[in-house]
Design a protein around this motif. Sequence first.
Motif, short mmCIF file in Angstrom:
data_model
loop_
_atom_site.label_atom_id
_atom_site.label_comp_id
_atom_site.label_asym_id
_atom_site.label_seq_id
_atom_site.Cartn_x
_atom_site.Cartn_y
_atom_site.Cartn_z
N ARG A 8 -13.75 -40.69 17.04
CA ARG A 8 -12.63 -40.78 16.11
C ARG A 8 -11.86 -39.46 16.13
O ARG A 8 -12.46 -38.39 16.22
N THR A 68 -8.05 -37.53 14.44
CA THR A 68 -6.89 -37.63 13.58
C THR A 68 -5.64 -37.40 14.43
O THR A 68 -5.54 -36.40 15.15
N TYR A 75 -9.77 -44.64 16.12
CA TYR A 75 -10.99 -44.74 16.92
C TYR A 75 -10.61 -45.16 18.33
O TYR A 75 -9.93 -46.16 18.54
N GLU A 103 -6.47 -41.56 11.05
CA GLU A 103 -7.65 -41.55 11.93
C GLU A 103 -7.57 -42.74 12.88
O GLU A 103 -7.25 -43.85 12.48
#
Length: 674
Positions: free
Chosen positions: A643, A645, A622, A620
């Motif tokens: 956020r 992935t 941000y 993940e």
Amino acid sequence: MIRVITESHAVSVYLGDSLLFRHGSDAPAVFVGRGQARFDMYRGNFDIEDYLEAREPLTHLDVLQDGEAHRLAFRRHAEDELQLELRLETTRDGACLTTRYAAPGINRTWWRLAAERDERVWGCGEQMSYLDLRGRHFPLWTSEPGVGRDKSTYVTWRSDLENRAGGNYYHTNYPQPTFLSSRYYACHLETSSYADFDFRHDGFHELQVWAVPERLELFAAPSYLGLVETLAARFGHQPRLPDWVYEGVILGLKRGKAHAEEKLEQALAADMAVSALWCEDWAGIRETSFGARLFWDWQASESRYPDLAGWCRELESRGIRFLGYVNPYLCVDGELYPVARDHGYLATDGRGEAAIVDFGEFHCGVVDFTHPEACAWFKDTILKANMLDIGLSGWMADFGEYLPVDVTLANGVSAEVEHNRWPTRWARVNAEAVAERGKTAEATFFMRAGYTGVQAHCPLLWGGDQSVDFSRHDGIGTVITAALSSGLLGNAFHHSDIGGYTSLFGNVRTAELFKRWVDLAAFTPVMRTHECNRPTDNLQWFDSAELTEHLAHMSRVYRHLSPYLRALVEEGAELGIPVQRALFLHFEDDPEAHGIQTQYLYGPDLMVAPVVEEGVAAREVYLPAGETWVHLWSGVVEEGGRRLTVNAPDGRPPVFFRQGSAWRELFENVPGRD
């Protein structure tokens, strides 16, 4: 920006309308006391206890005008004798409380600063486990950081059991009594004594010192970057990295010249970008139960590196530099120890003889850097004649944190007081030797130990001896936290041992770990491999074609990005702004950016989110708000403020650049891009 409000028996310091410090009889902020400390050092690890005899608030305060400043006279009560006198003055950058008098017998002080419940706190030197310090306390004492650093793990338990070396979250080679607050101020205590900064209380931060500090300094700035620049100006700026650094990876090899030559040719055959060889065994090796240790008698080993001076010249003609290793101790079975002992250059014991320190199956003397002639001898004989003059372009300057507290030093100051200063003294000796040879722009050295003022002397930090794993408190992820925390205090240039260092109790490197660490290191100021403490038990880059090619590829990525890195290094040398930056330095108004410690900004334009967990194919990330971000490897555009992935195959760690970056063309042509 800082203002002082006084009453006859109270004083307050504000930043705008935000209270930073208030002392009055109803709520004292200064306490004094007495204690007896016990320090037990075992191979750089310290067991420290304090028997507290007294702690008393100084409830009575007289505030007196002193020119444009104020004189603060503290007593326990109105009829008591004077206990503490401080001079409070505002400065260009903030305010300063300077100690003018302390009553005899006071050797403990406590200082409270106002806190807010949602405040964040950063700094305290190079912290490995936590970037945001809120909710914990941090003893500040330079030492070995410990192995594992997590009492719930097997490695830490075994290290404690066998070597008293397990460590905890706050142990660090580089503490510093300085912190930054999300309220746009910073606080520094000028002291080298043991301290403990406690951020566990909702309403106040309490700074404990086992002494009366010289000063308590407050700094304010309108931005976090401005605050970092202010602190860098206070503590000193690092010099620029030498030009040769940008040419590629520094290969750490420690099995003699023939091995180094063979592996260099293997690297070059794989089209690896190589800037230097770092052969820490240049002075010889001794085998111990811990692993391959170095022979601490700082002169070239003819058996391992025949005609080292000639080889340094040959390597430099090929555009490759040679680096070595040194530390401030001399093994008793070497040639230099008796010379230093007979000239009185070593710290002494209670009998006036050279103090001997156990480093694990060998013993050493402590070079006394409070002795001017000892400093000159070490610089002239070792750093200049034995290293720079034969062609070394740099070295690891290790072990600044080991000064025992029971030795006697030439300057007459207690070794307990000098202990935290030792890394800065050690850095100064190295920097002066390089400067006196006129090589500050050509040679470099790197240190793991530090304290206040090391910034002005040490050109490059490294993160210390991490375990060769993904563990939360001692693995790959801790080098990010280390870089971000130390960078806030003006340490602009940081790197780590690729693959980690400490391999004990069956804990060995995996190919996965090594490749993830290589991916991270390509986006730091310096790439450098290390064979670790047990080289033959651990996987190395040259052990498989896959690992060789992976390191070669990422070394080319690093070299490709060097024009951008050069600009960041220039900014770091001029302003003290770190190359690796906490997200909040550029995204102050994004609350999500304030607590992130496993990703970082590489300069203002690259967002780097290395994989620091085992067995994952994605992580993940941000992306801060207010920007549009471009995935470095695919060119996919993503909006900030969310956020997501991101897939993370080997050689393509999650990295994004700002869409409007002036460096966009450089980024779009990075090796390995779709």
